[in-house]
Scaffold this motif. Structure first.
Motif, mmCIF file in Angstrom:
data_model
loop_
_atom_site.group_PDB
_atom_site.id
_atom_site.type_symbol
_atom_site.label_atom_id
_atom_site.label_comp_id
_atom_site.label_asym_id
_atom_site.label_seq_id
_atom_site.Cartn_x
_atom_site.Cartn_y
_atom_site.Cartn_z
ATOM 1 N N CYS A 46 100.653 -38.264 -43.262
ATOM 2 C CA CYS A 46 101.513 -39.199 -42.539
ATOM 3 C C CYS A 46 100.776 -40.532 -42.401
ATOM 4 O O CYS A 46 99.616 -40.573 -41.982
ATOM 5 C CB CYS A 46 101.880 -38.634 -41.159
ATOM 6 N N ALA A 47 101.468 -41.611 -42.721
ATOM 7 C CA ALA A 47 100.851 -42.939 -42.661
ATOM 8 C C ALA A 47 100.633 -43.399 -41.224
ATOM 9 O O ALA A 47 99.826 -44.295 -40.978
ATOM 10 C CB ALA A 47 101.727 -43.945 -43.401
ATOM 11 N N HIS A 48 101.304 -42.783 -40.266
ATOM 12 C CA HIS A 48 101.181 -43.218 -38.862
ATOM 13 C C HIS A 48 100.119 -42.412 -38.104
ATOM 14 O O HIS A 48 99.236 -42.980 -37.471
ATOM 15 C CB HIS A 48 102.535 -43.091 -38.158
ATOM 16 N N PHE A 67 105.930 -40.216 -43.990
ATOM 17 C CA PHE A 67 105.783 -39.975 -42.560
ATOM 18 C C PHE A 67 106.199 -38.547 -42.233
ATOM 19 O O PHE A 67 106.965 -37.932 -42.961
ATOM 20 C CB PHE A 67 106.639 -40.979 -41.766
ATOM 21 N N HIS A 72 107.977 -41.658 -36.322
ATOM 22 C CA HIS A 72 106.784 -42.307 -36.866
ATOM 23 C C HIS A 72 107.160 -43.350 -37.926
ATOM 24 O O HIS A 72 106.498 -44.374 -38.050
ATOM 25 C CB HIS A 72 105.825 -41.266 -37.437
ATOM 26 N N ARG A 73 108.223 -43.074 -38.667
ATOM 27 C CA ARG A 73 108.668 -44.080 -39.663
ATOM 28 C C ARG A 73 109.166 -45.334 -38.945
ATOM 29 O O ARG A 73 108.866 -46.451 -39.350
ATOM 30 C CB ARG A 73 109.773 -43.499 -40.549
ATOM 31 N N ALA A 76 106.225 -47.332 -37.439
ATOM 32 C CA ALA A 76 105.451 -48.065 -38.434
ATOM 33 C C ALA A 76 106.188 -49.322 -38.893
ATOM 34 O O ALA A 76 105.555 -50.278 -39.307
ATOM 35 C CB ALA A 76 105.158 -47.180 -39.624
ATOM 36 N N SER A 77 107.511 -49.316 -38.810
ATOM 37 C CA SER A 77 108.268 -50.478 -39.282
ATOM 38 C C SER A 77 108.298 -51.592 -38.246
ATOM 39 O O SER A 77 108.715 -52.700 -38.540
ATOM 40 C CB SER A 77 109.692 -50.067 -39.636
#
Length: 78
Positions: A46-48, A67, A72-73, A76-77
């Protein structure tokens, strides 16, 4: 003579017990095989939050990032 008689009775008892066990084992169905394990899946991060999860469960985001959840998506935005 007494010991011979005791030995014969014990021998017959053990023989009958083993015979019954053998018949019982033959009448049982064969044991079930354990369920097959699927093929390994690719894991992504997960990128977050950095959680590792299967790629099939990941949620795609912008710029190819993945994500673990919609929250979390969205985080992140921002």
């Amino acid at each position: 003579m007494k010991y011979l008689l005791v030995f014969a009775v014990v021998f017959i008892a053990v023989w009958l017990w083993r015979k019954n066990r053998r018949e019982e084992m033959q009448s049982r169905p064969p044991p079930q095989k354990p369920p097959a394990v699927g093929a390994p899946q690719a894991m992504v991060r997960c990128a977050h939050c950095g959680l590792h999860l299967p790629a099939a469960d990941a949620i795609a985001g912008p710029d190819g990032a993945v994500f673990c959840s919609v929250a979390h998506r969205q985080a992140a935005s921002r």
